[in-house]
Design a protein around this motif. Structure first.
Motif, PDB file in Angstrom:
ATOM      1  N   MET A 150       0.850  -1.199   0.000  1.00  0.00           N
ATOM      2  CA  MET A 150       0.000   0.000   0.000  1.00  0.00           C
ATOM      3  C   MET A 150       0.888   1.252   0.000  1.00  0.00           C
ATOM      4  O   MET A 150       0.793   2.083   0.903  1.00  0.00           O
ATOM      5  N   VAL A 170      -4.560  -1.679   8.326  1.00  0.00           N
ATOM      6  CA  VAL A 170      -4.112  -0.767   7.278  1.00  0.00           C
ATOM      7  C   VAL A 170      -3.089   0.262   7.740  1.00  0.00           C
ATOM      8  O   VAL A 170      -2.668   1.100   6.944  1.00  0.00           O
ATOM      9  N   ALA A 173      -2.482   3.865   6.066  1.00  0.00           N
ATOM     10  CA  ALA A 173      -3.020   4.016   4.709  1.00  0.00           C
ATOM     11  C   ALA A 173      -4.286   4.866   4.733  1.00  0.00           C
ATOM     12  O   ALA A 173      -4.666   5.463   3.719  1.00  0.00           O
ATOM     13  N   LEU A 174      -4.936   4.917   5.892  1.00  0.00           N
ATOM     14  CA  LEU A 174      -6.076   5.794   6.145  1.00  0.00           C
ATOM     15  C   LEU A 174      -6.158   6.004   7.646  1.00  0.00           C
ATOM     16  O   LEU A 174      -5.439   5.368   8.416  1.00  0.00           O
ATOM     17  N   SER A 201      -3.615   3.549  -3.724  1.00  0.00           N
ATOM     18  CA  SER A 201      -3.344   2.235  -3.123  1.00  0.00           C
ATOM     19  C   SER A 201      -4.571   1.634  -2.441  1.00  0.00           C
ATOM     20  O   SER A 201      -4.634   0.416  -2.244  1.00  0.00           O
ATOM     21  N   LEU A 202      -5.537   2.465  -2.064  1.00  0.00           N
ATOM     22  CA  LEU A 202      -6.720   1.943  -1.376  1.00  0.00           C
ATOM     23  C   LEU A 202      -7.475   0.928  -2.222  1.00  0.00           C
ATOM     24  O   LEU A 202      -8.141   0.030  -1.689  1.00  0.00           O
ATOM     25  N   ASP A 203      -7.372   1.041  -3.537  1.00  0.00           N
ATOM     26  CA  ASP A 203      -8.052   0.079  -4.416  1.00  0.00           C
ATOM     27  C   ASP A 203      -7.486  -1.328  -4.260  1.00  0.00           C
ATOM     28  O   ASP A 203      -8.140  -2.307  -4.624  1.00  0.00           O
ATOM     29  N   VAL A 228     -13.999   0.992   0.990  1.00  0.00           N
ATOM     30  CA  VAL A 228     -13.032   1.887   1.606  1.00  0.00           C
ATOM     31  C   VAL A 228     -12.618   3.032   0.707  1.00  0.00           C
ATOM     32  O   VAL A 228     -12.646   4.203   1.081  1.00  0.00           O
ATOM     33  N   ALA A 229     -12.185   2.709  -0.520  1.00  0.00           N
ATOM     34  CA  ALA A 229     -11.629   3.732  -1.407  1.00  0.00           C
ATOM     35  C   ALA A 229     -12.641   4.850  -1.644  1.00  0.00           C
ATOM     36  O   ALA A 229     -12.291   6.050  -1.568  1.00  0.00           O
ATOM     37  N   ILE A 232     -13.083   7.108   1.493  1.00  0.00           N
ATOM     38  CA  ILE A 232     -11.951   8.004   1.770  1.00  0.00           C
ATOM     39  C   ILE A 232     -11.888   9.120   0.745  1.00  0.00           C
ATOM     40  O   ILE A 232     -11.641  10.287   1.079  1.00  0.00           O
TER      41      ILE A 232
END
Length: 235
Positions: A150, A170, A173-174, A201-203, A228-229, A232
């Motif tokens: 990520m 994660v 990453a978030l 990268s969330l994808d 998620v993606a 965010i």
């Protein structure tokens, strides 16, 4: 704090790390701050376990508020520490680029740094020896953690998917609580090397099956990784 069968959190919404408890032993995801050592001991006692049951620490990245007591476990108890190869130097030395801080509010900022100080966050012990891992690796640790690269927050940031815990860890990453503004809810994390790459990268976790998405800062998030993606980016 028990979140679900096999799944426990150390720390709080300011700084957190996680413990996966299985019949084969324990895997730690991140190691918080040095002062979370006491939280670890309390959680282990509540489970009828000890440090000797810990088989490994998997770091989502190499920042100081994630490597906390990892070196203590490695040095004093022989627990291996795993980190993506691209963050190995950061984990061993603390070397990292300077990034803009972005928006902040004085109350939340002081609260975060006050908590960090109280947990010995200025006494960082970098990890002298690490085992380098990469995208797609399945680690021979309790829960068989799967590594998903990520990059963005740091070059070697990863998500860690542990099916037995029904969770994706994660790191940064978030976040679900911005440590500099106090804003709650899912959003991009501060102190990120490359924000655009972090969003892209969330994808990479969208296809994973899990009920928990667990950040290093903020409340545990009960959500499908597929959502998620969009959440965010909307934030």
């Amino acid at each position: 704090m028990k979140l679900a069968p096999n799944l426990h959190r150390l720390g709080n919404d300011l700084v957190a790390c996680y413990l996966v408890d299985t019949a084969d032993g324990i895997t730690l995801i991140d190691a918080g701050l040095p002062g979370h050592w006491r939280d670890l001991q309390d959680e282990l006692r509540s489970l009828g376990k000890s440090v000797e049951d810990i088989r490994g620490v998997v770091l989502t990245h190499g920042d100081s508020d994630h490597i906390g007591f990892a070196e203590r476990l490695r040095r004093d108890h022989g627990v291996p520490v795993f980190v993506h190869a691209a963050d190995a130097v950061r984990t061993r030395t603390g070397e990292k680029p300077k990034v803009p801080l972005g928006p902040m509010r004085i109350g939340p900022l002081l609260g975060f740094f006050g908590y960090t100080l109280g947990k010995n966050g200025l006494r960082t012990q970098y990890v002298k020896e690490v085992i380098e891992i990469g995208d797609g690796d399945v680690l021979d640790l309790p829960g068989s953690p799967v590594i998903i690269g990520m990059p963005g927050h740091s070059p070697g940031s990863v998500a860690v998917h542990v099916p037995v815990a029904d969770a994706v860890f994660v790191g940064d990453a978030l976040t679900t609580r911005h440590v500099l503004t106090g804003r709650e809810g899912p959003q991009p994390a501060p102190f990120t090397d490359d924000p655009a790459e972090a969003l892209a990268s969330l994808d990479r976790i969208a296809g994973l099956k899990a009920s928990w998405v667990l950040p290093g800062h903020g409340a545990p998030w009960r959500v499908s990784p597929a959502e998620v993606a969009e959440a965010i980016r909307t934030a």
